[in-house]
Structures are given as C-alpha cells and as structure tokens.
Design a protein around this motif. Structure first.
Motif, PDB file in Angstrom:
ATOM      1  N   ILE A  36     -40.040  18.351  -3.951  1.00  0.00           N
ATOM      2  CA  ILE A  36     -39.008  18.901  -4.829  1.00  0.00           C
ATOM      3  C   ILE A  36     -39.582  19.740  -5.964  1.00  0.00           C
ATOM      4  O   ILE A  36     -38.826  20.372  -6.702  1.00  0.00           O
ATOM      5  N   SER A  69     -36.128   9.833  -2.281  1.00  0.00           N
ATOM      6  CA  SER A  69     -34.705   9.901  -1.930  1.00  0.00           C
ATOM      7  C   SER A  69     -34.355  11.212  -1.229  1.00  0.00           C
ATOM      8  O   SER A  69     -33.521  11.244  -0.317  1.00  0.00           O
ATOM      9  N   LYS A  70     -34.999  12.313  -1.636  1.00  0.00           N
ATOM     10  CA  LYS A  70     -34.745  13.617  -1.019  1.00  0.00           C
ATOM     11  C   LYS A  70     -35.542  13.822   0.267  1.00  0.00           C
ATOM     12  O   LYS A  70     -35.259  14.732   1.044  1.00  0.00           O
ATOM     13  N   LYS A  71     -36.574  12.994   0.452  1.00  0.00           N
ATOM     14  CA  LYS A  71     -37.432  13.061   1.631  1.00  0.00           C
ATOM     15  C   LYS A  71     -38.103  14.425   1.796  1.00  0.00           C
ATOM     16  O   LYS A  71     -38.268  14.927   2.903  1.00  0.00           O
ATOM     17  N   THR A  72     -38.516  15.008   0.676  1.00  0.00           N
ATOM     18  CA  THR A  72     -39.185  16.304   0.754  1.00  0.00           C
ATOM     19  C   THR A  72     -39.925  16.586  -0.548  1.00  0.00           C
ATOM     20  O   THR A  72     -39.901  15.770  -1.486  1.00  0.00           O
ATOM     21  N   ASN A 128     -36.150  19.385 -13.461  1.00  0.00           N
ATOM     22  CA  ASN A 128     -35.738  18.290 -12.586  1.00  0.00           C
ATOM     23  C   ASN A 128     -36.005  16.974 -13.296  1.00  0.00           C
ATOM     24  O   ASN A 128     -37.140  16.694 -13.707  1.00  0.00           O
ATOM     25  N   ASP A 148     -40.412  13.501  -3.369  1.00  0.00           N
ATOM     26  CA  ASP A 148     -39.329  12.610  -3.815  1.00  0.00           C
ATOM     27  C   ASP A 148     -38.853  11.754  -2.637  1.00  0.00           C
ATOM     28  O   ASP A 148     -38.512  12.279  -1.562  1.00  0.00           O
TER      29      ASP A 148
END
Length: 258
Positions: free
Chosen positions: A231, A226-229, A244, A224
């Motif tokens: 998910i 925006s989350k930079k990881t 999610n 993801d």
C-alpha cells in the motif's frame, strides 16, 4: 500507492514483478504485486506481524512457488515454482533469520560451502575468498570457531559472509537483526549498508524494526495484511509523512487503534 524515490531509476532492473500472487495452496496472502527493483537498491519489505513479508521475499527469491503473475530476475524469467537458470541462482545470496549455519562445521567451512558446491576453484582460492569475507564482516581470527562458540551477532555476521562469498548481484536478508541487542543490531545494519555501497549488490531485506529500516532502506515496500498488497512505496522519510493512516502510525510508532 505512494510515490518512490527516483534515485536508482537509471540503474538496470534487478527484479521485475507483474501481477504476482503470493500464497500457499488455495490461500492468498498477497496479490496485485507489480513492482520493479533496480540494481543497487536496498529495499526493505515492511509491515505488521503476519502480513506476508517473509513469504513475499521467499517468493521473489524462488524459495516458494507463486500462485500467479510473473517474476524476472535480471531479465531472466522465473517459472511458477521459482526455478530459473543456474546463472540466475549463482547471482543470489540469502541470509536466513536463524543464520542457517551448520553446527558441526567451523565458520570457515560454513562460508566455503557455496564455493565448494559451485566447483572450479582450488582449496587455496576458496580459502582466500573465505578469509576475505570473514575479515570484511569483522570475524578475522574466528575461522576455526564453531557456530555454537560465538555470539548471536557474530553468527549473523558469519551468515552474511557466507551469503556474500559468491559475490551475488542480489542479496535477500530475512530479519537480519532479529534477536540482537540494539547496539549489535545497529552494528549489523551499518555493515549491511557498507557492503551494499562497496559492491553495489541489490538487497531485499525483511524487517519490522524501525531503527533498522531508517538505517538501511533506500526504499520501503509497505505490506498491509487487510488489503493483501503493497500500500506504500517510498523512502522511510516519505512514509513517515504518509497520508495513509496505517503507514503513518507504523512509521511514527503509534497504536493502530489511536
């Protein structure tokens, strides 16, 4: 993060990542990446455009430095710059998005390059391996063709033959079906699955194509932006039922604004 299938949990670990940070200079693209990939898995790195899929694959393969954390391939640690022992490098194959074939060389000459660089084989032995891989990908009889003389789908197959000619333990594929028509892409996906099942080669595949994901993935790591990881981590079927919203919409072809 969601659960993942335990289908390959008894296999040896091919890739181990602990708190890895992916980025360039001072720019962090992905962080908090702690994952293990087992031998024989076909792991797809998926996500929206610009989320860092290819950067993650390149970092795992040692093609670009990581900003933090640790990576080991087959229990051999990679240093921060992506370097490791030659033994690990010989275990890897890479299929680049554009194929990466040299235009001035024939298909056979392109496929032979990794073997020639390694050394230790006669020309006859090299050509035996080259012909085997070209036949395996359906290009028997095209050995003397130049890359510019064949179709895009055939070029991807030739690139796959070159990536597999060293019989790697792990194969990295960057958008293998990009630019191909649906029928050709489906044929390439089936070939990737066949080669994985025949050789038990671990495969790490970057793609955002849902049809390809459904065909090739035994497991999906969903990135993801925006989350930079990562998910979500699971099978395509599991992620299609994800709780999610971002993952659910992606795997069900729904607008993120819906």
């Amino acid at each position: 993060m969601e659960s993942r299938t335990a289908q390959f949990s008894e296999q040896a670990i091919a890739v181990s990542m602990q708190d890895v940070i992916v980025g360039y200079g001072s720019t962090v693209i992905l962080e908090n990446l702690t994952i293990s990939i087992h031998k024989g898995e076909r792991v797809v790195i998926a996500g929206g455009s610009g989320c860092g899929k290819s950067s993650l694959m390149r970092t795992i393969a040692g093609l670009q430095p990581r900003l933090g954390g640790s990576i080991a391939l087959f229990d051999v640690p990679m240093d921060v710059d992506g370097d490791s022992t030659l033994d690990v490098a010989d275990k890897m194959g890479i299929l680049f998005q554009a194929g990466g074939m040299l235009a001035s060389l024939t298909l056979a000459e392109n496929v032979a390059l990794p073997l020639q660089e390694q050394g230790g084989l006669t020309e006859a032995e090299i050509m035996t391996l080259v012909n085997y891989r070209l036949t395996q990908v359906g290009l028997d009889g095209f050995e003397d063709f130049l890359p510019g003389e064949i179709s895009g789908g055939m070029l991807k197959r030739a690139g796959l033959a070159r990536a597999m000619v060293m019989d790697p333990d792990i194969l990295f594929l960057d958008e293998p079906s990009a630019g191909l028509d649906p029928v050709t892409a489906a044929s390439l996906d089936e070939l990737i699955v066949q080669m994985n099942e025949t050789s038990n080669t671990t495969m790490v595949i970057v793609t955002h194509d849902l049809d390809s994901i459904q065909c090739v993935a035994t497991r999906v790591l969903f990135v993801d932006k925006s989350k930079k990881t990562i998910i979500a981590d699971g099978t395509p079927a599991e992620l299609k039922q994800s709780s999610n919203a971002v993952v659910f919409k992606f795997f069900n072809r729904l607008s993120q604004s819906a």
